[in-house]
Design an enzyme around this catalytic site. Sequence first.
Site: not given
Ligand code: EPU
Length: 418
Positions: A116, A22, A395, A303
């Site tokens: 979320c 995904k 999802r 995850d």
């Molecule tokens: N963060 C910041 N600032 C930002 C972006 C992120 O502080 O601008 C922080 C977040 O708050 C968090 C950390 O960085 O503490 C990591 O977040 P990240 O941005 O890496 O998460 P994401 O990109 O929103 C993706 C996956 C998630 C997975 C996370 C961590 C996708 C679509 N989603 O989310 O997947 O948990 O990386 O590996 O790729 C899931 O599949 O169930 C899921 C939630």
Amino acid sequence: MDKILIQGGLALSGEVKISGAKNAALPILAATLLSPEPHRLKNIPKLGDITTLKRLLEKIGAGILEADDFCMIQVKNIENNEAPYSWVKTMRATILVLGPLLARCGEAHVSLPGGCAIGARPIQLHLMGLEKMGAEIKIEHGIIHAKAAKLKGAPIYLETPTVTGTETLVMAASLAEGTTIIENAACEPEITDLANFLNHCGAQIIGAGTDHIVINGVPALLGASYEIMPDRIEAGTFMVAAAITKGDLTLKQCCPGDMVSIIEKLRATGSEIKVEKDTLRVIGKEIHAVDLKTLPYPGLPTDMQAQFMALMSVSDGASVITETIFESRFNHCAELRRMGAQIKVEGNHAMIKGVPALSGAPIMASDLRASASLILAGLVAQGETEIRRIYHLDRGYEAIEQKLTDVGASIQRVKGSA
Ligand code: EPU
């Protein structure tokens, strides 16, 4: 709303084919916006989140043709450069269209995602990186308005290695003028998959999978034929299913090389694991208590935290699980407790005392991976477990009841129950 009923206590055995990832399919679908040429994508999982993104891409101008085992997608023209709140509230990963829209047509209007169930989930690093590349960004009435006649390559340092942030910047930089260097980039394998896809389209991306990614922008990208990588979290979830039921599962078409932290942690709990090129066999044995901590890749993925929590609930001792990525990703604890688990949460630590058995109960899913942990608990619990709000599960897990039924679980979906 559908619900799932599980009669627990059966050891699972047999083969499971792992679906496409995904979290790789989402950015790769978004990246098709970068080129007017057709793409042929294989191994896209059939999931709620994927359907949501495909429908949004169609609104933006994509033509999508679905065949049995591949999908053709072409965005000849961007007809609409907006992703309004009605889409973003359904799935926050719709934010992935921001970078490609801006790079392709110089302007994008994307609703700012809120928090979320698992945390606040800011995106300021995505926006900071785009600004470094010369974008002008304003947030008004909850909408991100981004403009840049032509993005310019730039050095970008990410304070935190964000996965979708890194993906956004890699996509945008592919069509920027000059070189972008992302330092402290996220290293998750899904980012490598995105970069491989883009390189097939003619992009020049070096270093994806490390924390130092160099992107030499190109004037245009072509179409590509590409197969999405296997889902390491789906595979990890089935590995825990074998372990928790003391079963014997062989996972086909997975990618053990991307799953070392999961394999090693599960081995430490007592499971026997045999690794071949794209196959993993897990033989569940005793379940020892182990401590674990979620970390960015190559650490143990957040995850997989909820699934390991279900396993530790029936271990032979006490364990501590530390969640370091998201601030409120312990929603499953309360539901697991309703099944007899002994879990105490303090801040980002969960203390779990293994019990000899869980008991089936009516429970409620709160997010995607929490749903998976409740299914796992239901598979081992005595009696019937009834899980509501399973739209979360749909999802991210393709045909999960079918896959579990095929390996001997007693699991059934009841349609449209209140
Ligand atoms: N963060 C910041 N600032 C930002 C972006 C992120 O502080 O601008 C922080 C977040 O708050 C968090 C950390 O960085 O503490 C990591 O977040 P990240 O941005 O890496 O998460 P994401 O990109 O929103 C993706 C996956 C998630 C997975 C996370 C961590 C996708 C679509 N989603 O989310 O997947 O948990 O990386 O590996 O790729 C899931 O599949 O169930 C899921 C939630």
